[in-house]
Design an enzyme around this catalytic site. Structure first.
Site, PDB file in Angstrom:
ATOM      1  N   GLU A   1      -4.638   2.430  -4.441  1.00  0.00           N
ATOM      2  CA  GLU A   1      -3.173   2.532  -4.328  1.00  0.00           C
ATOM      3  C   GLU A   1      -2.609   1.284  -3.666  1.00  0.00           C
ATOM      4  O   GLU A   1      -1.543   1.283  -3.075  1.00  0.00           O
ATOM      5  CB  GLU A   1      -2.807   3.832  -3.597  1.00  0.00           C
ATOM      6  CG  GLU A   1      -2.833   3.902  -2.099  1.00  0.00           C
ATOM      7  CD  GLU A   1      -4.121   3.508  -1.373  1.00  0.00           C
ATOM      8  OE1 GLU A   1      -5.063   2.991  -2.002  1.00  0.00           O
ATOM      9  OE2 GLU A   1      -4.142   3.684  -0.150  1.00  0.00           O
TER      10      GLU A   1
ATOM     11  N   ASP B   1       0.853  -1.191   0.000  1.00  0.00           N
ATOM     12  CA  ASP B   1       0.000   0.000   0.000  1.00  0.00           C
ATOM     13  C   ASP B   1       0.889   1.241   0.000  1.00  0.00           C
ATOM     14  O   ASP B   1       1.834   1.343   0.788  1.00  0.00           O
ATOM     15  CB  ASP B   1      -0.893  -0.010   1.249  1.00  0.00           C
ATOM     16  CG  ASP B   1      -1.916   1.105   1.216  1.00  0.00           C
ATOM     17  OD1 ASP B   1      -3.065   0.834   0.838  1.00  0.00           O
ATOM     18  OD2 ASP B   1      -1.550   2.253   1.564  1.00  0.00           O
TER      19      ASP B   1
ATOM     20  N   ASN C   1      -1.889  12.952  -3.507  1.00  0.00           N
ATOM     21  CA  ASN C   1      -2.867  13.458  -4.487  1.00  0.00           C
ATOM     22  C   ASN C   1      -3.214  14.904  -4.190  1.00  0.00           C
ATOM     23  O   ASN C   1      -3.272  15.747  -5.098  1.00  0.00           O
ATOM     24  CB  ASN C   1      -4.161  12.632  -4.409  1.00  0.00           C
ATOM     25  CG  ASN C   1      -4.157  11.470  -5.390  1.00  0.00           C
ATOM     26  OD1 ASN C   1      -3.442  11.481  -6.364  1.00  0.00           O
ATOM     27  ND2 ASN C   1      -4.966  10.465  -5.106  1.00  0.00           N
TER      28      ASN C   1
ATOM     29  N   ASP D   1      -1.570   9.573 -10.522  1.00  0.00           N
ATOM     30  CA  ASP D   1      -1.613   8.464 -11.503  1.00  0.00           C
ATOM     31  C   ASP D   1      -0.202   8.094 -11.946  1.00  0.00           C
ATOM     32  O   ASP D   1       0.153   6.915 -12.047  1.00  0.00           O
ATOM     33  CB  ASP D   1      -2.424   8.879 -12.734  1.00  0.00           C
ATOM     34  CG  ASP D   1      -3.920   8.788 -12.474  1.00  0.00           C
ATOM     35  OD1 ASP D   1      -4.291   8.341 -11.371  1.00  0.00           O
ATOM     36  OD2 ASP D   1      -4.702   9.169 -13.368  1.00  0.00           O
TER      37      ASP D   1
HETATM   38  N1  LIG Z   1      -4.386   9.532  -8.528  1.00  0.00           N
HETATM   39  C1  LIG Z   1      -5.053   8.443  -8.133  1.00  0.00           C
HETATM   40  N2  LIG Z   1      -5.444   8.315  -6.853  1.00  0.00           N
HETATM   41  C2  LIG Z   1      -6.105   7.213  -6.464  1.00  0.00           C
HETATM   42  C3  LIG Z   1      -6.391   6.186  -7.397  1.00  0.00           C
HETATM   43  N3  LIG Z   1      -7.053   5.208  -6.718  1.00  0.00           N
HETATM   44  C4  LIG Z   1      -7.177   5.617  -5.422  1.00  0.00           C
HETATM   45  N4  LIG Z   1      -6.589   6.816  -5.297  1.00  0.00           N
HETATM   46  C5  LIG Z   1      -6.486   7.628  -4.073  1.00  0.00           C
HETATM   47  O1  LIG Z   1      -5.709   6.956  -3.086  1.00  0.00           O
HETATM   48  C6  LIG Z   1      -6.018   7.536  -1.858  1.00  0.00           C
HETATM   49  C7  LIG Z   1      -5.978   6.489  -0.791  1.00  0.00           C
HETATM   50  O2  LIG Z   1      -6.070   7.167   0.436  1.00  0.00           O
HETATM   51  P1  LIG Z   1      -6.211   6.434   1.790  1.00  0.00           P
HETATM   52  O3  LIG Z   1      -6.956   5.156   1.666  1.00  0.00           O
HETATM   53  O4  LIG Z   1      -6.797   7.444   2.780  1.00  0.00           O
HETATM   54  O5  LIG Z   1      -4.796   6.061   2.219  1.00  0.00           O
HETATM   55  P2  LIG Z   1      -3.467   6.913   2.314  1.00  0.00           P
HETATM   56  O6  LIG Z   1      -3.697   8.349   2.115  1.00  0.00           O
HETATM   57  O7  LIG Z   1      -2.485   6.299   1.354  1.00  0.00           O
HETATM   58  O8  LIG Z   1      -3.004   6.677   3.799  1.00  0.00           O
HETATM   59  P3  LIG Z   1      -2.276   5.405   4.365  1.00  0.00           P
HETATM   60  O9  LIG Z   1      -2.676   4.230   3.530  1.00  0.00           O
HETATM   61  O10 LIG Z   1      -2.760   5.299   5.752  1.00  0.00           O
HETATM   62  O11 LIG Z   1      -0.815   5.649   4.274  1.00  0.00           O
HETATM   63  C8  LIG Z   1      -7.384   8.200  -1.995  1.00  0.00           C
HETATM   64  O12 LIG Z   1      -7.240   9.594  -1.907  1.00  0.00           O
HETATM   65  C9  LIG Z   1      -7.831   7.822  -3.407  1.00  0.00           C
HETATM   66  O13 LIG Z   1      -8.532   8.888  -4.047  1.00  0.00           O
HETATM   67  C10 LIG Z   1      -5.985   6.352  -8.734  1.00  0.00           C
HETATM   68  O14 LIG Z   1      -6.211   5.506  -9.612  1.00  0.00           O
HETATM   69  N5  LIG Z   1      -5.326   7.475  -9.070  1.00  0.00           N
END
Ligand SMILES: Nc1nc2c(ncn2[C@@H]2O[C@H](COP(=O)(O)OP(=O)(O)OP(=O)(O)O)[C@@H](O)[C@H]2O)c(=O)[nH]1
Length: 403
Positions: free
Chosen positions: A304, A261, A269, A278
């Site tokens: 992610e 992860d 983002n 992306d």
């Molecule tokens: N740019 C982009 N962002 C994505 C995609 N899929 C998911 N995300 C973003 O990934 C982020 C995941 O955030 P969280 O689940 O809160 O996790 P995190 O911010 O990585 O925090 P931790 O996992 O605790 O380190 C979200 O803001 C989603 O919008 C994608 O295909 N492209």
């Protein structure tokens, strides 16, 4: 100019060739078998007329025998030999009708030698040649037309010279002859068109089937691949796991699941924008892939999150932990700036679970366990690897790769 639809069908282009050439090539073997059989049967028929000649027209019996044996017999043999040659089937069909044309001519010449009035009744048999040239041999329509012209010329020129053939006889003959010629030609046209149409239809169906199979294959591929990163998606991984479970049923079924992860990705983002996010995911995917071995399958598990199915001989907690660490280090080595992260660059947390893969669905409990290990890694400060054990209820902490 008006063209019969048969010729339009023949002229159609199919790839770099024409319908005519392709049709001829594809029907060659089957048609040749028919031609051989029909030629053999026709030769038998033709020679069986010798006793009829002798009985009806004894004055020309000997001539009939000699001409049939020394002209038509060798021609029939030549024809059977010619069939072996590697020439287009159309040429073989043409040769067969040419021999029948010559046989007609020979028959007419033989009959011209008699003064017997019975010849007039017998001469109706000449129309059998027309049946042979159009329906029995069933050559292409254009060949049937040429052959019919030759047969008609032979028959009606001979009638002109036959003793006792007056206008009444000629009219009687025409009454039978004209419909025979027209109707047999019509039958041949219908047969030629239908067989070509059917062939083209089958060809079309085969082409459509092949296209459909190719599209299905592409769709199948697409539906198992994540478009952003090019890695397998969840469906792709499940399929791979199911196939793997089948292959390994009798052998060592131990696998390791490595769940990855991206740390603080929401913040990434928010700071750099979704497009940069992306781009980051693509680079992380490449880094994960490069850290994997040939036995491993990496997939984008969602958002992610990534997952690697690690297999291979001698797989154990140590080798899977080493893979997890390789992945973690290779993402960190990208050195993608992330000012909101405590590590100042993009990092990943990794959870591992080693377990037994009995069938494709058996991944779920392993994934749950790997997920638990992943969150242990997150809680411990991110950018690290933790291992859980499927057969243990609690996550086993590995101190091996702690910062
Ligand atoms: N740019 C982009 N962002 C994505 C995609 N899929 C998911 N995300 C973003 O990934 C982020 C995941 O955030 P969280 O689940 O809160 O996790 P995190 O911010 O990585 O925090 P931790 O996992 O605790 O380190 C979200 O803001 C989603 O919008 C994608 O295909 N492209």
């Amino acid at each position: 100019m008006y063209r019969l639809s048969y010729f339009d069908l023949l002229a159609q282009r199919i790839g770099d060739t024409t319908a005519k050439a392709r049709f001829d090539r594809d029907r060659h073997d089957q048609r040749l078998a028919t031609l051989r059989l029909v030629t053999f049967l026709l030769a038998l028929f033709y020679f069986s007329y010798i006793p009829v000649d002798m009985y009806l027209l004894p004055d020309i019996g000997l001539r009939s025998l000699l001409i049939r044996f020394f002209v038509v017999g060798p021609l029939a043999v030549f024809l059977l030999i010619y069939y072996q040659r590697p020439v287009p089937i159309r040429h073989k069909e043409f040769a067969s009708i040419a021999v029948v044309g010559i046989a007609t001519l020979v028959w007419c010449i033989v009959l011209l030698g008699t003064d017997n009035p019975r010849v007039l009744h017998y001469f109706y048999a000449g129309l059998v040649f027309q049946l042979v040239l159009t329906i029995v041999l069933a050559p292409p329509f254009e060949q049937s037309v040429y052959a019919s012209i030759v047969v008609c010329l032979c028959l009606y020129t001979t009638i002109w010279l036959l003793p006792g053939a007056d206008t009444e006889y000629v009219i009687n003959h025409l009454v039978v002859g004209v419909p025979t010629v027209v109707l047999t030609l019509m039958a041949n046209y219908r047969f030629s068109t239908e067989s070509l149409r059917l062939y083209l239809q089958n060809l079309n169906t085969d082409t459509l089937r092949a296209e459909l199979a190719e599209r299905n294959e592409n769709l199948d591929k697409i539906s198992h691949i994540d478009p952003l990163t090019g890695l397998a998606n969840r469906r792709g991984l499940s399929r791979h796991a199911a196939a793997l479970a089948l292959r390994r049923r009798a052998r060592d079924q131990r696998v390791a699941l490595v769940l990855i992860d991206v740390d603080h990705f929401k913040a990434f983002n928010d700071t750099y924008g979704h497009d940069a996010g992306d781009h980051c995911l693509k680079q992380v995917a490449q880094a994960i892939q490069s850290a994997c071995g040939p036995q491993d399958t990496a997939c984008r598990y969602g958002g992610e999150e990534f997952l690697v199915l690690h297999t291979g001989n001698g797989l154990d907690a140590l080798s899977s932990a080493a893979l997890g660490e390789r992945i973690r280090a290779s993402v960190a080595a990208l050195d993608l700036a992330h000012r909101e992260s405590e590590h100042a660059c993009v990092t990943v947390s990794v959870g591992i679970c080693v377990g037994i893969l009995e069938h494709g669905d058996a991944l779920t409990p392993l994934i749950l366990e790997a997920d638990r290990a992943l969150y242990a890694a997150k809680r411990a400060g991110r950018n690290r690897v933790r291992e859980g054990r499927h057969d243990a209820s609690s996550v086993i902490q590995l101190s091996l790769f702690d910062d």
